[in-house]
Write a protein that holds these residues in place. Structure first.
Motif, PDB file in Angstrom:
ATOM      1  N   THR A  29       0.809  -1.213   0.000  1.00 27.89           N
ATOM      2  CA  THR A  29       0.000   0.000   0.000  1.00 27.89           C
ATOM      3  C   THR A  29       0.841   1.262   0.000  1.00 27.89           C
ATOM      4  OG1 THR A  29      -0.062  -0.003   2.407  1.00 27.89           O
ATOM      5  CG2 THR A  29      -1.873  -1.107   1.278  1.00 27.89           C
ATOM      6  N   VAL A 114      -5.818  -1.896  -6.830  1.00 25.22           N
ATOM      7  CA  VAL A 114      -7.255  -1.923  -6.524  1.00 25.22           C
ATOM      8  C   VAL A 114      -7.922  -3.032  -7.345  1.00 25.22           C
ATOM      9  CG1 VAL A 114      -9.427  -0.652  -6.810  1.00 25.22           C
ATOM     10  CG2 VAL A 114      -7.489   0.437  -5.701  1.00 25.22           C
ATOM     11  N   ALA A 176     -13.210  -3.045   0.475  1.00 22.80           N
ATOM     12  CA  ALA A 176     -13.345  -1.582   0.373  1.00 22.80           C
ATOM     13  C   ALA A 176     -12.317  -0.898   1.274  1.00 22.80           C
ATOM     14  CB  ALA A 176     -14.767  -1.167   0.748  1.00 22.80           C
ATOM     15  N   GLY A 177     -12.110  -1.440   2.472  1.00 21.37           N
ATOM     16  CA  GLY A 177     -11.107  -0.885   3.378  1.00 21.37           C
ATOM     17  C   GLY A 177      -9.709  -0.948   2.780  1.00 21.37           C
ATOM     18  N   GLU A 179      -9.001  -1.169  -0.459  1.00 19.28           N
ATOM     19  CA  GLU A 179      -8.945  -0.267  -1.604  1.00 19.28           C
ATOM     20  C   GLU A 179      -8.674   1.162  -1.149  1.00 19.28           C
ATOM     21  OE1 GLU A 179     -12.507  -0.700  -4.012  1.00 19.28           O
ATOM     22  OE2 GLU A 179     -12.270  -2.880  -3.974  1.00 19.28           O
ATOM     23  N   LYS A 180      -9.340   1.569  -0.072  1.00 16.84           N
ATOM     24  CA  LYS A 180      -9.161   2.921   0.485  1.00 16.84           C
ATOM     25  C   LYS A 180      -7.697   3.107   0.922  1.00 16.84           C
ATOM     26  CE  LYS A 180     -11.218   5.957   3.985  1.00 16.84           C
ATOM     27  NZ  LYS A 180     -10.206   6.103   5.022  1.00 16.84           N
ATOM     28  N   GLU A 181      -7.176   2.064   1.591  1.00  8.86           N
ATOM     29  CA  GLU A 181      -5.785   2.096   2.062  1.00  8.86           C
ATOM     30  C   GLU A 181      -4.813   2.225   0.878  1.00  8.86           C
ATOM     31  OE1 GLU A 181      -2.973  -1.091   4.372  1.00  8.86           O
ATOM     32  OE2 GLU A 181      -5.111  -1.157   4.869  1.00  8.86           O
ATOM     33  N   GLU A 184      -4.853   5.769  -0.673  1.00 14.57           N
ATOM     34  CA  GLU A 184      -4.329   6.866   0.150  1.00 14.57           C
ATOM     35  C   GLU A 184      -2.952   7.273  -0.316  1.00 14.57           C
ATOM     36  OE1 GLU A 184      -4.110   5.939   4.338  1.00 14.57           O
ATOM     37  OE2 GLU A 184      -6.294   5.877   4.484  1.00 14.57           O
TER      38      GLU A 184
END
Length: 185
Positions: A29, A114, A176-177, A179-181, A184
């Motif tokens: 990430t 993603v 989803a968590g 993907e958000k990470e 960022e």
């Protein structure tokens, strides 16, 4: 106490959630995480050993992992194992420790990651649906063998469907968590 077939399906689905979380920790990430090194095995003392058994792994800052071998002579083997792995990090060594700088991810690389997260999540959803399908097959067989009534079969199938829906929602939330990470900066 519930139906053993329903309980079995639920335990398989729980195991899938655990496996999904493990698989997603291996996706980079842009932040340093020792989990990135899970699965790297080093040729040490005549066998393949997990990296964390031949070295201390630390994250001194958000974009750096430091690998300090217990035995300094292991340094070249550890470097070789890291380079041979598919984590995409280039080790730099000063003769005592190996530093793994974590590069900033490009926008394009983030989008690829993603897609990878979505693909992994979809595979786990397919697995959960497969667990539901197997349980339903067992119920149909039990009904055909007159072990359970039509009403029981329907009730058990509804129970397994509710479990399936819950676990698919969990998979979506976990993905989803992640993907958000990944997105960022």
């Amino acid at each position: 106490m519930g139906n053993p077939v329903v309980d079995d399906a639920k335990s398989k689905m729980v195991a899938r959630i655990d496996a999904l979380k493990r698989d997603l920790t291996k996706i980079r990430t842009g932040r340093a995480s020792i989990a990135l090194l899970d699965g790297i095995r080093v040729d040490a003392y005549g066998s393949k050993m997990p990296l964390n058994q031949v070295a201390a792994l630390t994250v001194p800052e958000s974009r750096m992992i430091v690998v300090q071998p217990w035995d300094p002579q292991m340094l070249p083997m550890i470097e070789k194992a890291i380079l041979a792995s598919d984590i995409g990090l280039t080790p730099s060594s000063d003769g005592k420790v190996i530093r793994l700088p974590i590069p900033q991810l490009t926008e394009e690389r983030r989008k690829d990651l993603v897609k990878q997260v979505k693909k992994i999540a979809e595979e786990f959803k397919v697995g959960v649906r497969g667990d539901r399908h197997k349980a339903n097959d067992v119920f149909k067989k039990q009904k055909a063998d007159k072990e359970i009534s039509e009403d029981d079969m329907t009730r058990y199938q509804d129970e397994v469907q509710k479990l399936t829906d819950d676990f698919i929602k969990q998979i979506d939330a976990i993905a989803a968590g992640k993907e958000k990470e990944v997105m960022e900066v």
